[in-house]
Motif scaffolding. Sequence first.
Motif, mmCIF file in Angstrom:
data_model
loop_
_atom_site.group_PDB
_atom_site.id
_atom_site.type_symbol
_atom_site.label_atom_id
_atom_site.label_comp_id
_atom_site.label_asym_id
_atom_site.label_seq_id
_atom_site.Cartn_x
_atom_site.Cartn_y
_atom_site.Cartn_z
ATOM 1 N N LEU A 81 0.712 -1.316 0.094
ATOM 2 C CA LEU A 81 -0.102 -0.024 -0.723
ATOM 3 C C LEU A 81 0.836 1.380 -0.015
ATOM 4 C CD1 LEU A 81 -3.090 0.571 0.137
ATOM 5 C CD2 LEU A 81 -3.014 0.839 2.581
ATOM 6 N N LEU A 82 2.193 1.491 0.952
ATOM 7 C CA LEU A 82 3.074 2.830 0.599
ATOM 8 C C LEU A 82 2.962 2.618 -0.737
ATOM 9 C CD1 LEU A 82 4.191 5.057 2.127
ATOM 10 C CD2 LEU A 82 5.806 2.726 3.439
ATOM 11 N N ILE A 83 3.607 1.380 -1.231
ATOM 12 C CA ILE A 83 4.561 1.845 -2.498
ATOM 13 C C ILE A 83 3.746 2.039 -3.516
ATOM 14 C CG2 ILE A 83 5.188 0.290 -4.411
ATOM 15 C CD1 ILE A 83 6.583 -1.577 -2.690
ATOM 16 N N ALA A 84 2.371 1.820 -3.926
ATOM 17 C CA ALA A 84 1.009 1.943 -4.997
ATOM 18 C C ALA A 84 1.006 3.636 -4.602
ATOM 19 C CB ALA A 84 -0.482 1.494 -4.304
ATOM 20 N N LEU A 85 0.554 3.837 -2.550
ATOM 21 C CA LEU A 85 0.507 5.348 -2.975
ATOM 22 C C LEU A 85 1.799 6.248 -3.613
ATOM 23 C CD1 LEU A 85 -1.399 7.423 -1.016
ATOM 24 C CD2 LEU A 85 0.161 7.040 1.110
ATOM 25 N N ILE A 86 3.256 6.089 -2.761
ATOM 26 C CA ILE A 86 4.234 6.423 -3.544
ATOM 27 C C ILE A 86 4.311 6.512 -5.144
ATOM 28 C CG2 ILE A 86 6.334 6.196 -3.808
ATOM 29 C CD1 ILE A 86 6.912 5.194 -1.064
ATOM 30 N N ILE A 87 3.588 5.501 -5.376
ATOM 31 C CA ILE A 87 3.788 5.697 -6.847
ATOM 32 C C ILE A 87 2.315 6.757 -7.735
ATOM 33 C CG2 ILE A 87 3.090 3.732 -9.167
ATOM 34 C CD1 ILE A 87 4.846 1.693 -7.865
ATOM 35 N N SER A 88 1.718 6.384 -6.733
ATOM 36 C CA SER A 88 0.382 7.196 -7.632
ATOM 37 C C SER A 88 0.895 8.686 -7.021
ATOM 38 C CB SER A 88 -0.582 7.251 -6.365
ATOM 39 O OG SER A 88 -0.684 7.632 -4.898
ATOM 40 N N LYS A 89 1.495 9.619 -6.161
ATOM 41 C CA LYS A 89 2.016 10.681 -5.981
ATOM 42 C C LYS A 89 2.566 10.815 -7.306
ATOM 43 C CE LYS A 89 1.439 13.869 -3.230
ATOM 44 N NZ LYS A 89 0.356 14.643 -2.932
ATOM 45 N N LEU A 90 3.947 10.126 -7.504
ATOM 46 C CA LEU A 90 4.519 10.406 -8.881
ATOM 47 C C LEU A 90 3.565 10.763 -10.351
ATOM 48 C CD1 LEU A 90 8.166 7.925 -7.614
ATOM 49 C CD2 LEU A 90 7.673 10.800 -7.444
ATOM 50 N N ILE A 91 2.191 9.916 -9.682
ATOM 51 C CA ILE A 91 2.268 9.524 -11.186
ATOM 52 C C ILE A 91 1.446 11.272 -10.629
ATOM 53 C CG2 ILE A 91 -0.107 9.421 -12.405
ATOM 54 C CD1 ILE A 91 1.200 6.283 -11.679
ATOM 55 N N THR A 92 0.236 11.304 -9.805
ATOM 56 C CA THR A 92 0.041 12.949 -10.005
ATOM 57 C C THR A 92 0.952 14.263 -10.025
ATOM 58 O OG1 THR A 92 0.193 13.218 -7.621
ATOM 59 C CG2 THR A 92 -1.891 11.677 -8.897
ATOM 60 N N LEU A 93 1.709 13.950 -9.472
ATOM 61 C CA LEU A 93 2.240 15.467 -9.404
ATOM 62 C C LEU A 93 3.593 15.787 -11.377
ATOM 63 C CD1 LEU A 93 4.883 14.825 -6.297
ATOM 64 C CD2 LEU A 93 2.920 16.491 -6.925
ATOM 65 N N GLY A 94 4.065 14.555 -12.283
ATOM 66 C CA GLY A 94 3.980 13.823 -13.260
ATOM 67 C C GLY A 94 5.636 13.674 -12.895
ATOM 68 N N ALA A 95 6.058 13.314 -12.357
ATOM 69 C CA ALA A 95 7.208 12.707 -12.632
ATOM 70 C C ALA A 95 7.152 11.375 -13.160
ATOM 71 C CB ALA A 95 7.580 11.658 -10.779
ATOM 72 N N LEU A 96 6.594 10.685 -13.510
ATOM 73 C CA LEU A 96 6.578 9.635 -14.587
ATOM 74 C C LEU A 96 5.584 9.548 -16.061
ATOM 75 C CD1 LEU A 96 5.662 6.539 -11.886
ATOM 76 C CD2 LEU A 96 7.363 7.129 -12.083
ATOM 77 N N THR A 97 5.574 10.498 -16.646
ATOM 78 C CA THR A 97 5.064 10.940 -17.551
ATOM 79 C C THR A 97 6.366 11.544 -18.336
ATOM 80 O OG1 THR A 97 4.351 13.379 -17.156
ATOM 81 C CG2 THR A 97 2.719 11.251 -16.442
#
Length: 99
Positions: A81-97
């Motif tokens: 859950l912590l890993i998924a939260l970090i990934i979703s936060k990175l996606i919303t910040l635009g870091a993984l686009t």
Amino acid sequence: MWKFYRDVTLFALLFSVVAIPFGSLLTTPIVFGVLGTPVGLLAYIYFQKAEFYGYYNLGYTRYRLVTKTWLINLCATPILLLIALIISKLITLGALTNS
């Protein structure tokens, strides 16, 4: 016992990944921890039922195998859950686009 855990958990992970489109990335670890093990056990019984006799001959009961697998998966759920939260936060910040 490790092989039983690995087989059931692989089925559980597959179920969790398939459930991503129906929920979100954040619900996937919860689905894995709560529903993944019973679904993984059903798949294990369907595909590899004869292997229970080998575990029984080694002294493992079905109850013991299932409870240990479920407890390990429940303990892994907060980490996932912590890993998924970090990934979703990175996606919303635009870091993984790729922009």
